[in-house]
Design a protein around this motif. Structure first.
Motif, PDB file in Angstrom:
ATOM      1  N   TRP A 108       0.849  -1.190   0.000  1.00  0.00           N
ATOM      2  CA  TRP A 108       0.000   0.000   0.000  1.00  0.00           C
ATOM      3  C   TRP A 108       0.886   1.242   0.000  1.00  0.00           C
ATOM      4  CZ3 TRP A 108      -4.700  -1.380  -1.386  1.00  0.00           C
ATOM      5  CH2 TRP A 108      -5.700  -0.402  -1.476  1.00  0.00           C
ATOM      6  N   GLU A 109       0.617   2.222   0.864  1.00  0.00           N
ATOM      7  CA  GLU A 109       1.435   3.436   0.858  1.00  0.00           C
ATOM      8  C   GLU A 109       2.891   3.094   1.197  1.00  0.00           C
ATOM      9  OE1 GLU A 109       0.185   6.122  -0.141  1.00  0.00           O
ATOM     10  OE2 GLU A 109      -1.991   5.895   0.138  1.00  0.00           O
ATOM     11  N   ASP A 134       4.722   5.540  -6.752  1.00  0.00           N
ATOM     12  CA  ASP A 134       5.070   4.762  -5.565  1.00  0.00           C
ATOM     13  C   ASP A 134       6.229   3.803  -5.836  1.00  0.00           C
ATOM     14  OD1 ASP A 134       3.285   5.988  -3.923  1.00  0.00           O
ATOM     15  OD2 ASP A 134       1.820   4.362  -3.886  1.00  0.00           O
ATOM     16  N   HIS A 156      -6.864  -6.645  -1.699  1.00  0.00           N
ATOM     17  CA  HIS A 156      -6.790  -5.193  -1.747  1.00  0.00           C
ATOM     18  C   HIS A 156      -6.004  -4.747  -2.978  1.00  0.00           C
ATOM     19  CE1 HIS A 156      -8.155  -5.351   2.480  1.00  0.00           C
ATOM     20  NE2 HIS A 156      -8.666  -4.185   2.171  1.00  0.00           N
ATOM     21  N   LYS A 158      -4.332  -1.555  -4.924  1.00  0.00           N
ATOM     22  CA  LYS A 158      -3.874  -0.184  -4.723  1.00  0.00           C
ATOM     23  C   LYS A 158      -4.043   0.689  -5.954  1.00  0.00           C
ATOM     24  CE  LYS A 158      -1.745   3.079  -2.355  1.00  0.00           C
ATOM     25  NZ  LYS A 158      -2.014   4.229  -3.238  1.00  0.00           N
ATOM     26  N   SER A 245     -10.054   1.968   0.216  1.00  0.00           N
ATOM     27  CA  SER A 245      -9.156   0.829   0.015  1.00  0.00           C
ATOM     28  C   SER A 245      -9.907  -0.263  -0.754  1.00  0.00           C
ATOM     29  CB  SER A 245      -8.663   0.291   1.361  1.00  0.00           C
ATOM     30  OG  SER A 245      -8.017   1.292   2.114  1.00  0.00           O
TER      31      SER A 245
END
Length: 348
Positions: A108-109, A134, A156, A158, A245
């Protein structure tokens, strides 16, 4: 000759960096990716990841020990700083560092400080991202490998771009090894990813449906039965994660009755208990997927799966999955090379 020795290899910068035989990483899926699966993948020549997202430090410690009991091959632990309480994250990291885990995988982040901690502890760092920005940040923070996730991925998700679009953009800009993730369940997908510039692949759904996965048999069977159009991209399953998310799941009664698949906030969704796991209630609209230890209304839970689910034909041991992928990938690449050579040999 053993089956492993007879299975062709594809050495890449990824296999060299991770110390594995095949350029295939099993995703650190929170819940399904316990020691049995991670160890089976590593022992068979891939690179296994333990999915320990928001797990108690004692469980992480025991799962790491169990992986080492099952295999002497390298492996990694997957954590998600973005979705984990900072104090718990530090306790989780401390367990991993004290156990001298060979690699950490984050998602993720991008948290540069966490990458720095892992590097100081002597870990290789893999970072799964969903955008070029990212990917560049992860590389600049010190990551050793970047995993590029396309919107086809299960669980999940992104990013918002197809893997075929995002992967070449990232490959053109990064100097470190890159793994492709999203919808890859067979050797054709591996060959395609390599052709797009990846050094290997990162697979979740096909290993979630493996014999060693800690996922519930119901979840595995739903993946095997899935058609090509049976997944949806949505933020409907949101409880337990920060807002905004999105996930990709198999269609079920919850998605069918939702009215709309987007615009859901975890704090505004009702808390209706539909199951239980280890004494913990599981809610409708939660990000919890059904595990071996789960009881309740499994059909209404988050049945994570990528778009490649429709290509999975059965529940197989992880070692068999790896061998099949490698044989198919090398066959496809060999056939492609032969066709190119034949074309070049033709008279003008």
């Amino acid at each position: 000759m053993t089956e492993a020795a007879a299975t062709p290899t594809l050495p890449t910068p990824l296999t060299e960096r991770l110390g594995c035989r095949y350029p295939i990483i099993s995703a650190g899926m929170g819940g399904p990716a316990r020691a049995e699966l991670a160890a089976a993948v590593s022992e068979a020549g891939g690179f296994g990841l333990l999915g320990m997202v928001r797990e108690a430090p004692a469980l992480i410690e025991s799962e790491i020990a169990e992986v080492r009991h099952r295999t002497a091959r390298p492996f990694g632990v997957n954590l998600i700083p973005f979705a984990t309480d900072p104090a718990l994250l530090q306790d989780e990291l401390a367990i991993c560092f004290n156990a001298r885990v060979p690699a950490m995988c984050f998602f993720w982040e991008v948290f540069p400080g966490v990458v720095e901690q892992a590097k100081r502890a002597g870990c290789l760092v893999l970072y799964q991202v969903g955008s070029l920005e990212d990917a560049l940040l992860a590389e600049s923070a010190g990551a050793d490998i970047v995993i590029v996730q396309g919107v086809e991925a299960g669980g999940h998700v992104k990013g918002s771009l197809p893997l075929s679009v995002l992967l070449p953009r990232v490959r053109d800009r990064l100097r470190i090894p890159v793994a492709a993730s999203g919808g890859i369940v067979d050797g054709r997908g591996l060959a395609a990813a390599l052709a797009l510039g990846a050094d290997g692949v990162h697979c979740g759904t096909v290993f979630l449906a493996s014999t060693e996965s800690f996922a519930h048999d119901y979840h595995k069977q739903r993946i095997v039965e899935a058609g090509l159009d049976d997944t949806v991209h949505t933020d409907l399953f949101a409880i337990n994660w920060p807002p905004n998310s999105p996930v990709r799941v198999l269609k079920n009664s919850v998605t069918a009755e939702a009215g709309q698949l987007w615009g859901h906030h975890p704090d505004r969704l009702p808390r209706e208990v539909i199951g239980e796991d280890g004494g913990r209630p599981l809610y409708k609209f939660s990000t919890d997927s059904p595990l071996r230890s789960t009881t309740g209304d499994l059909e209404r839970m988050a049945l994570f799966a990528g778009q490649g689910a429709g290509l999975i034909g059965g529940i197989r041991p992880a070692a068999e999955v790896l061998r099949m992928m490698m044989r198919e990938a090398t066959s496809v690449l060999g056939e492609l090379g032969a066709r190119i050579a034949e074309t070049k040999a033709r008279p003008d």
